[in-house]
Scaffold this motif. Structure first.
Motif, PDB file in Angstrom:
ATOM      1  N   LEU A 258       0.813  -1.209   0.000  1.00 56.13           N
ATOM      2  CA  LEU A 258       0.000   0.000   0.000  1.00 56.13           C
ATOM      3  C   LEU A 258       0.856   1.272   0.000  1.00 56.13           C
ATOM      4  O   LEU A 258       0.502   2.254  -0.654  1.00 56.13           O
ATOM      5  N   ASP A 259       1.971   1.264   0.710  1.00 62.78           N
ATOM      6  CA  ASP A 259       2.833   2.451   0.744  1.00 62.78           C
ATOM      7  C   ASP A 259       3.332   2.793  -0.651  1.00 62.78           C
ATOM      8  O   ASP A 259       3.450   3.969  -1.018  1.00 62.78           O
ATOM      9  N   HIS A 260       3.621   1.766  -1.443  1.00 64.94           N
ATOM     10  CA  HIS A 260       4.092   1.972  -2.807  1.00 64.94           C
ATOM     11  C   HIS A 260       3.006   2.652  -3.644  1.00 64.94           C
ATOM     12  O   HIS A 260       3.287   3.524  -4.471  1.00 64.94           O
ATOM     13  N   VAL A 261       1.756   2.246  -3.412  1.00 56.10           N
ATOM     14  CA  VAL A 261       0.636   2.843  -4.143  1.00 56.10           C
ATOM     15  C   VAL A 261       0.433   4.296  -3.710  1.00 56.10           C
ATOM     16  O   VAL A 261       0.305   5.201  -4.548  1.00 56.10           O
ATOM     17  N   MET A 262       0.407   4.528  -2.398  1.00 57.38           N
ATOM     18  CA  MET A 262       0.113   5.861  -1.890  1.00 57.38           C
ATOM     19  C   MET A 262       1.187   6.875  -2.276  1.00 57.38           C
ATOM     20  O   MET A 262       0.909   8.068  -2.392  1.00 57.38           O
ATOM     21  N   ALA A 263       2.403   6.410  -2.492  1.00 52.55           N
ATOM     22  CA  ALA A 263       3.477   7.315  -2.905  1.00 52.55           C
ATOM     23  C   ALA A 263       3.208   7.916  -4.278  1.00 52.55           C
ATOM     24  O   ALA A 263       3.760   8.970  -4.618  1.00 52.55           O
ATOM     25  N   GLY A 264       2.363   7.267  -5.065  1.00 49.91           N
ATOM     26  CA  GLY A 264       2.063   7.757  -6.403  1.00 49.91           C
ATOM     27  C   GLY A 264       0.774   8.543  -6.506  1.00 49.91           C
ATOM     28  O   GLY A 264       0.322   8.845  -7.614  1.00 49.91           O
ATOM     29  N   VAL A 265       0.183   8.905  -5.366  1.00 52.14           N
ATOM     30  CA  VAL A 265      -1.060   9.681  -5.374  1.00 52.14           C
ATOM     31  C   VAL A 265      -0.723  11.160  -5.507  1.00 52.14           C
ATOM     32  O   VAL A 265       0.077  11.698  -4.749  1.00 52.14           O
ATOM     33  N   GLU A 266      -1.341  11.811  -6.479  1.00 47.52           N
ATOM     34  CA  GLU A 266      -1.094  13.231  -6.710  1.00 47.52           C
ATOM     35  C   GLU A 266      -2.317  14.046  -6.318  1.00 47.52           C
ATOM     36  O   GLU A 266      -3.440  13.728  -6.724  1.00 47.52           O
ATOM     37  N   GLY A 267      -2.096  15.097  -5.532  1.00 43.44           N
ATOM     38  CA  GLY A 267      -3.180  15.980  -5.145  1.00 43.44           C
ATOM     39  C   GLY A 267      -4.296  15.239  -4.436  1.00 43.44           C
ATOM     40  O   GLY A 267      -4.056  14.469  -3.509  1.00 43.44           O
ATOM     41  N   GLU A 268      -5.525  15.454  -4.918  1.00 44.12           N
ATOM     42  CA  GLU A 268      -6.692  14.822  -4.313  1.00 44.12           C
ATOM     43  C   GLU A 268      -7.190  13.629  -5.137  1.00 44.12           C
ATOM     44  O   GLU A 268      -8.350  13.230  -5.037  1.00 44.12           O
ATOM     45  N   ASN A 269      -6.299  13.074  -5.959  1.00 46.49           N
ATOM     46  CA  ASN A 269      -6.680  11.909  -6.756  1.00 46.49           C
ATOM     47  C   ASN A 269      -7.108  10.752  -5.867  1.00 46.49           C
ATOM     48  O   ASN A 269      -6.646  10.614  -4.734  1.00 46.49           O
ATOM     49  N   TRP A 270      -7.995   9.914  -6.396  1.00 48.18           N
ATOM     50  CA  TRP A 270      -8.435   8.734  -5.657  1.00 48.18           C
ATOM     51  C   TRP A 270      -7.711   7.477  -6.128  1.00 48.18           C
ATOM     52  O   TRP A 270      -8.115   6.375  -5.842  1.00 48.18           O
ATOM     53  N   TYR A 271      -6.623   7.671  -6.857  1.00 45.65           N
ATOM     54  CA  TYR A 271      -5.797   6.531  -7.242  1.00 45.65           C
ATOM     55  C   TYR A 271      -4.337   6.970  -7.322  1.00 45.65           C
ATOM     56  O   TYR A 271      -4.028   8.157  -7.480  1.00 45.65           O
ATOM     57  N   GLY A 272      -3.446   6.000  -7.178  1.00 48.50           N
ATOM     58  CA  GLY A 272      -2.023   6.251  -7.328  1.00 48.50           C
ATOM     59  C   GLY A 272      -1.496   5.575  -8.576  1.00 48.50           C
ATOM     60  O   GLY A 272      -2.134   4.656  -9.113  1.00 48.50           O
ATOM     61  N   SER A 273      -0.358   6.000  -9.050  1.00 50.70           N
ATOM     62  CA  SER A 273       0.245   5.425 -10.247  1.00 50.70           C
ATOM     63  C   SER A 273       1.537   4.715  -9.882  1.00 50.70           C
ATOM     64  O   SER A 273       2.380   5.270  -9.164  1.00 50.70           O
ATOM     65  N   VAL A 274       1.671   3.495 -10.378  1.00 54.73           N
ATOM     66  CA  VAL A 274       2.863   2.692 -10.117  1.00 54.73           C
ATOM     67  C   VAL A 274       3.456   2.281 -11.457  1.00 54.73           C
ATOM     68  O   VAL A 274       2.739   1.790 -12.339  1.00 54.73           O
ATOM     69  N   SER A 275       4.745   2.495 -11.619  1.00 53.93           N
ATOM     70  CA  SER A 275       5.411   2.101 -12.851  1.00 53.93           C
ATOM     71  C   SER A 275       5.197   0.610 -13.118  1.00 53.93           C
ATOM     72  O   SER A 275       5.253  -0.209 -12.201  1.00 53.93           O
ATOM     73  N   LEU A 276       4.952   0.265 -14.377  1.00 50.87           N
ATOM     74  CA  LEU A 276       4.759  -1.147 -14.723  1.00 50.87           C
ATOM     75  C   LEU A 276       5.982  -1.975 -14.358  1.00 50.87           C
ATOM     76  O   LEU A 276       5.869  -3.165 -14.056  1.00 50.87           O
ATOM     77  N   GLU A 277       7.145  -1.346 -14.378  1.00 51.63           N
ATOM     78  CA  GLU A 277       8.379  -2.052 -14.036  1.00 51.63           C
ATOM     79  C   GLU A 277       8.482  -2.319 -12.535  1.00 51.63           C
ATOM     80  O   GLU A 277       9.309  -3.133 -12.111  1.00 51.63           O
ATOM     81  N   GLU A 278       7.659  -1.651 -11.736  1.00 47.66           N
ATOM     82  CA  GLU A 278       7.748  -1.778 -10.283  1.00 47.66           C
ATOM     83  C   GLU A 278       6.528  -2.464  -9.669  1.00 47.66           C
ATOM     84  O   GLU A 278       6.327  -2.410  -8.455  1.00 47.66           O
ATOM     85  N   PRO A 304       3.138  -6.909 -22.603  1.00 49.55           N
ATOM     86  CA  PRO A 304       4.336  -7.724 -22.318  1.00 49.55           C
ATOM     87  C   PRO A 304       4.896  -7.574 -20.910  1.00 49.55           C
ATOM     88  O   PRO A 304       5.491  -8.518 -20.382  1.00 49.55           O
ATOM     89  N   THR A 305       4.696  -6.411 -20.290  1.00 49.92           N
ATOM     90  CA  THR A 305       5.176  -6.209 -18.920  1.00 49.92           C
ATOM     91  C   THR A 305       4.083  -6.505 -17.911  1.00 49.92           C
ATOM     92  O   THR A 305       4.305  -7.220 -16.926  1.00 49.92           O
ATOM     93  N   PHE A 306       2.906  -5.991 -18.156  1.00 46.92           N
ATOM     94  CA  PHE A 306       1.812  -6.142 -17.207  1.00 46.92           C
ATOM     95  C   PHE A 306       1.450  -7.612 -16.990  1.00 46.92           C
ATOM     96  O   PHE A 306       1.155  -8.025 -15.864  1.00 46.92           O
ATOM     97  N   LYS A 307       1.513  -8.415 -18.040  1.00 48.47           N
ATOM     98  CA  LYS A 307       1.099  -9.816 -17.911  1.00 48.47           C
ATOM     99  C   LYS A 307       2.066 -10.645 -17.071  1.00 48.47           C
ATOM    100  O   LYS A 307       1.740 -11.770 -16.682  1.00 48.47           O
ATOM    101  N   LEU A 308       3.236 -10.095 -16.758  1.00 53.41           N
ATOM    102  CA  LEU A 308       4.192 -10.804 -15.913  1.00 53.41           C
ATOM    103  C   LEU A 308       3.895 -10.615 -14.426  1.00 53.41           C
ATOM    104  O   LEU A 308       4.441 -11.348 -13.587  1.00 53.41           O
ATOM    105  N   TRP A 309       3.075  -9.633 -14.109  1.00 49.20           N
ATOM    106  CA  TRP A 309       2.705  -9.385 -12.713  1.00 49.20           C
ATOM    107  C   TRP A 309       1.955 -10.612 -12.199  1.00 49.20           C
ATOM    108  O   TRP A 309       1.079 -11.154 -12.857  1.00 49.20           O
ATOM    109  N   GLU A 310       2.267 -11.063 -10.989  1.00 46.11           N
ATOM    110  CA  GLU A 310       1.798 -12.357 -10.491  1.00 46.11           C
ATOM    111  C   GLU A 310       0.286 -12.571 -10.560  1.00 46.11           C
ATOM    112  O   GLU A 310      -0.157 -13.628 -11.008  1.00 46.11           O
TER     113      GLU A 310
END
Length: 361
Positions: A258-278, A304-310
């Protein structure tokens, strides 16, 4: 056990409809039915003794409702469901995403039919995307509810000239919870006691589903934004988003990342962004997301990257192409909760078993 839960939720939905219909019948004896602008009778319930006048605070100040409203206009998300759950059929509602050809969700249409009312007009906008104030004025509302909307102050001022108007508490297009939305509507309709009953019954539907699916408590979940062509990041909804809270109420757990997700939250957005590589930094036993088409789903699952996520590589995902079901989950209401529970529980179980298939209309 699961079939028992579906039966419980459907029984509750019928019970609530019967109960509100009975209240409406009493209201008709007490005050009679007003005539709608479309020619049909307005169905509305009386206020509880001593509940009105009520003053409701919101982002633009305070609004006082003095008399039990009969002609209610709703603007924004979900509010029309809540009004109907109290036994009042709005005279004007928005065109809902995932609705039928006339713009109504299946649960709202069913409730209006159970109440014996007529479906409301659909809110219109002009070419500039502005509210059709003339349409609203012509319907002669005595209350305008926009507690889950994006109206701006100038719109609020114009609406308030037509009828008492309740805006959102602080942020546009945001609700603290579906329970708080019920409370606001209950106060505005003069039915705070009924609000408590509706909330308790709805919470029982969700908790019953959690009780018959204890395995959910042993699995973590991520609710994602659809991955579109050219994206280099995955959007993931934060825990306070209502669709995430619905899954958590069913017993699922937040991702350990969750900390990884919250680090990508900008302003008052209701979602965070995480690099596909991470994405490996956001582990999950289940991935839930929505898309707008089979093609969008295929792009995401074949990336090709997203489908490797578990959760994707192991087949533990739930992709919602069914707009009605996604709508029921993203903005839960007393009317949509049984629909969401009945639709989501078997799909979640299938995904946890590695039997993932897109949920389509």
């Amino acid at each position: 056990m699961e079939s028992e839960q579906y039966s419980i939720s459907r029984r509750w939905m019928r019970t609530l409809a019967i109960g509100t219909a009975a209240v409406i019948a009493l209201a008709g004896c007490a005050s009679g039915a007003a005539e709608a602008g479309t020619g049909g009778a307005v169905i509305a319930t009386p206020a509880e003794e001593g509940a009105l006048p009520a003053t409701i605070g919101h982002v633009f100040g305070e609004t006082t409702v003095r008399d039990a409203p009969e002609r209610v206009v709703t603007i924004g998300w979900a509010t029309q469901d809540v009004v109907a759950a109290f036994g009042t059929v709005p005279v004007l509602t928005p065109d809902v995403w995932g609705g039928d050809e006339e713009g109504f969700s299946p649960w709202f249409r069913a409730e209006v039919e159970e109440l014996g009312g007529e479906l409301p007009e659909i809110l219109a906008y002009n070419d500039a995307g502005e509210l059709d104030f003339e349409q609203i004025l012509a319907l002669e509302p005595d209350l305008i509810l926009a507690p889950y909307s994006g109206i701006i102050e100038t719109e609020y001022n114009r609406l308030s000239e037509i009828a008492p108007t309740v805006a959102y508490p602080e942020r546009s297009w945001a609700a603290e919870s579906w329970q708080s939305l019920v409370e606001v509507v209950g106060d505005a309709l003069g039915q705070p006691g009924k609000a408590d009953t509706i909330i308790a019954e709805s919470e029982r539907v969700i908790s019953a589903a959690a009780d018959v699916n204890p395995r959910f408590a042993d699995h973590s979940v991520v609710y994602g934004v659809s991955l579109t062509d050219g994206a280099t990041e995955a959007g993931i909804y934060i825990p306070s988003d209502l669709r995430v809270r619905f899954l958590l109420d069913l017993g699922l757990q937040n991702t350990p990342g969750l900390d990884h997700v919250m680090a990508g939250v900008e302003g008052e957005n209701w979602y965070g962004s995480v690099s596909l590589e991470e994405l490996d930094g956001v582990p999950a036993d289940l991935y839930v997301a929505w898309t707008t088409s089979p093609e969008e789903t295929a792009y995401m699952l074949d990336h090709p990257t997203f489908k490797l996520w578990e959760p994707i590589s192991e087949g533990h995902f739930l992709i919602l192409e069914d707009a009605a079901l996604e709508n029921a989950v993203q903005a839960p209401t007393p009317l949509s909760i049984p629909y969401a529970v009945d639709g989501m529980v078997p799909l979640i179980n299938a995904a946890l078993d590695g039997e993932s298939v897109p949920a389509r209309n």
